[in-house]
Design a protein around this motif. Structure first.
Motif, PDB file in Angstrom:
ATOM      1  N   MET A   1     -14.198  32.033 -42.416  1.00  0.00           N
ATOM      2  CA  MET A   1     -14.220  33.564 -42.270  1.00  0.00           C
ATOM      3  C   MET A   1     -13.532  34.171 -41.042  1.00  0.00           C
ATOM      4  O   MET A   1     -14.440  32.969 -40.184  1.00  0.00           O
ATOM      5  N   PHE A   2     -12.576  34.489 -40.428  1.00  0.00           N
ATOM      6  CA  PHE A   2     -12.432  34.396 -39.143  1.00  0.00           C
ATOM      7  C   PHE A   2     -12.325  36.484 -39.506  1.00  0.00           C
ATOM      8  O   PHE A   2     -12.042  36.628 -39.698  1.00  0.00           O
ATOM      9  N   CYS A   3     -12.944  36.605 -38.259  1.00  0.00           N
ATOM     10  CA  CYS A   3     -12.359  38.402 -37.735  1.00  0.00           C
ATOM     11  C   CYS A   3     -11.702  38.683 -36.464  1.00  0.00           C
ATOM     12  O   CYS A   3     -12.273  37.667 -35.926  1.00  0.00           O
ATOM     13  N   ALA A   4     -10.730  39.533 -36.529  1.00  0.00           N
ATOM     14  CA  ALA A   4     -10.025  39.819 -35.387  1.00  0.00           C
ATOM     15  C   ALA A   4     -10.420  41.363 -36.094  1.00  0.00           C
ATOM     16  O   ALA A   4     -10.203  41.901 -36.198  1.00  0.00           O
ATOM     17  N   TYR A   5     -10.365  42.223 -33.935  1.00  0.00           N
ATOM     18  CA  TYR A   5     -10.290  43.203 -34.189  1.00  0.00           C
ATOM     19  C   TYR A   5      -9.496  44.229 -33.741  1.00  0.00           C
ATOM     20  O   TYR A   5      -9.485  45.310 -33.657  1.00  0.00           O
ATOM     21  N   THR A   6      -8.235  43.413 -33.042  1.00  0.00           N
ATOM     22  CA  THR A   6      -6.896  44.106 -32.822  1.00  0.00           C
ATOM     23  C   THR A   6      -5.533  42.766 -33.144  1.00  0.00           C
ATOM     24  O   THR A   6      -5.728  42.242 -34.219  1.00  0.00           O
ATOM     25  N   CYS A   7      -4.902  43.824 -33.336  1.00  0.00           N
ATOM     26  CA  CYS A   7      -3.518  43.162 -34.180  1.00  0.00           C
ATOM     27  C   CYS A   7      -3.048  42.170 -32.844  1.00  0.00           C
ATOM     28  O   CYS A   7      -2.789  40.469 -33.697  1.00  0.00           O
ATOM     29  N   GLN A   8      -3.082  41.523 -31.934  1.00  0.00           N
ATOM     30  CA  GLN A   8      -3.167  40.720 -31.185  1.00  0.00           C
ATOM     31  C   GLN A   8      -4.115  39.383 -31.665  1.00  0.00           C
ATOM     32  O   GLN A   8      -3.650  38.010 -31.713  1.00  0.00           O
ATOM     33  N   GLY A  10      -5.575  39.496 -34.252  1.00  0.00           N
ATOM     34  CA  GLY A  10      -4.680  38.462 -35.681  1.00  0.00           C
ATOM     35  C   GLY A  10      -3.419  37.619 -35.377  1.00  0.00           C
ATOM     36  O   GLY A  10      -3.250  36.377 -36.028  1.00  0.00           O
ATOM     37  N   GLN A  11      -2.632  38.340 -34.775  1.00  0.00           N
ATOM     38  CA  GLN A  11      -1.328  37.586 -34.997  1.00  0.00           C
ATOM     39  C   GLN A  11      -2.126  36.258 -33.962  1.00  0.00           C
ATOM     40  O   GLN A  11      -1.262  35.364 -35.078  1.00  0.00           O
ATOM     41  N   ALA A  12      -2.971  35.815 -33.084  1.00  0.00           N
ATOM     42  CA  ALA A  12      -3.167  34.616 -32.856  1.00  0.00           C
ATOM     43  C   ALA A  12      -3.489  33.682 -33.724  1.00  0.00           C
ATOM     44  O   ALA A  12      -4.071  32.345 -33.677  1.00  0.00           O
ATOM     45  N   LEU A  13      -4.258  34.866 -34.266  1.00  0.00           N
ATOM     46  CA  LEU A  13      -5.204  33.568 -35.314  1.00  0.00           C
ATOM     47  C   LEU A  13      -4.734  33.143 -36.775  1.00  0.00           C
ATOM     48  O   LEU A  13      -4.867  31.796 -37.193  1.00  0.00           O
ATOM     49  N   THR A  18      -3.992  28.533 -41.859  1.00  0.00           N
ATOM     50  CA  THR A  18      -3.354  29.456 -42.592  1.00  0.00           C
ATOM     51  C   THR A  18      -4.470  29.990 -43.561  1.00  0.00           C
ATOM     52  O   THR A  18      -5.851  29.190 -43.616  1.00  0.00           O
ATOM     53  N   PHE A  19      -4.421  31.126 -43.828  1.00  0.00           N
ATOM     54  CA  PHE A  19      -4.919  31.774 -45.327  1.00  0.00           C
ATOM     55  C   PHE A  19      -4.876  32.248 -46.331  1.00  0.00           C
ATOM     56  O   PHE A  19      -3.550  32.147 -46.302  1.00  0.00           O
ATOM     57  N   ASP A  20      -5.910  32.174 -46.951  1.00  0.00           N
ATOM     58  CA  ASP A  20      -5.232  32.361 -49.053  1.00  0.00           C
ATOM     59  C   ASP A  20      -5.469  33.954 -48.904  1.00  0.00           C
ATOM     60  O   ASP A  20      -4.765  34.639 -49.346  1.00  0.00           O
ATOM     61  N   LEU A  21      -6.253  35.132 -47.672  1.00  0.00           N
ATOM     62  CA  LEU A  21      -6.387  36.230 -48.155  1.00  0.00           C
ATOM     63  C   LEU A  21      -6.419  37.376 -46.794  1.00  0.00           C
ATOM     64  O   LEU A  21      -7.471  36.775 -45.224  1.00  0.00           O
ATOM     65  N   ALA A  22      -5.856  38.498 -46.125  1.00  0.00           N
ATOM     66  CA  ALA A  22      -6.604  38.585 -45.296  1.00  0.00           C
ATOM     67  C   ALA A  22      -6.697  39.872 -45.412  1.00  0.00           C
ATOM     68  O   ALA A  22      -5.700  40.791 -45.897  1.00  0.00           O
TER      69      ALA A  22
END
Length: 193
Positions: A1-8, A10-13, A18-22
């Motif tokens: 599981m990964f966490c991103a706090y900004t769009c930028q 999130g785009q980098a991740l 590859t994710f199954d769910l965002a």
């Protein structure tokens, strides 16, 4: 599981994994969750669940219109959220009808490929390889698995050398400097990044 706090972030991740769910909020420090969802859905077949304090009907409908699988408003029950996530993750995956990242567009219903909005002529064998790789994005397809699945579809590639020749031709047609889609995992097989 990964966490991103900004769009930028999130785009980098999303460009690296590859994710199954965002699970997305709408109000982000550097942008809008709706726009991020649109960007994410255009580049990969990932399920999206919106989790937001924005509970207006038009926001919820906008989320669904953008392809979100569900929309949960705050405050929420953690048990219900877990169950919704479980339901989304156990659904049968749907094969994408279109892959489009802004440079490369593959329409799986029409069987067409475009680069920079121009038709990209590829052979039927190259198309089947491309389709197989995109359908298994982020997964290593070993030489034998890829050859077996292509053989079942009527492509008679006899060995990994013939497969490598076709993949190299395909890469020359769809990849540019700095834009790599197909990765060769030495001695094992190929994967679509």
């Amino acid at each position: 599981m990964f966490c991103a706090y900004t769009c930028q972030e999130g785009q980098a991740l999303a460009n690296s994994y590859t994710f199954d769910l965002a699970v997305l909020d709408i109000n982000l420090p550097d942008g809008d969750g709706f726009q991020f969802c649109k960007w994410l859905k255009a580049r990969s077949h990932v399920s999206v669940l919106f989790l937001s304090a924005r509970d207006l009907e038009e926001d919820v409908l906008n989320g669904y219109d953008l392809g979100a699988e569900d929309y949960v408003t705050k405050p929420f029950s953690m048990k219900i959220l877990r169950r919704k996530i479980s339901v989304i993750l156990t659904r049968e995956p749907q094969n994408p009808k279109v892959y489009d990242d802004g440079f490369l567009r593959i329409d799986f219903e029409l069987g067409t490929v475009q680069t920079e909005q121009r038709d990209c002529p590829i052979t039927p064998t190259e198309y089947r390889i491309l389709k197989k790789l995109v359908e298994h994005k982020g997964q290593l397809l070993t030489y034998s698995v890829l050859l077996d699945s292509l053989w079942q579809e009527g492509v008679q590639l006899l060995d990994k050398h013939a497969l490598a020749v076709n993949i190299n031709r395909l890469r020359k047609k769809i990849e540019t400097e700095g834009r790599t889609y197909i990765s060769n995992v030495y001695g094992m097989g190929y994967l679509w990044k």
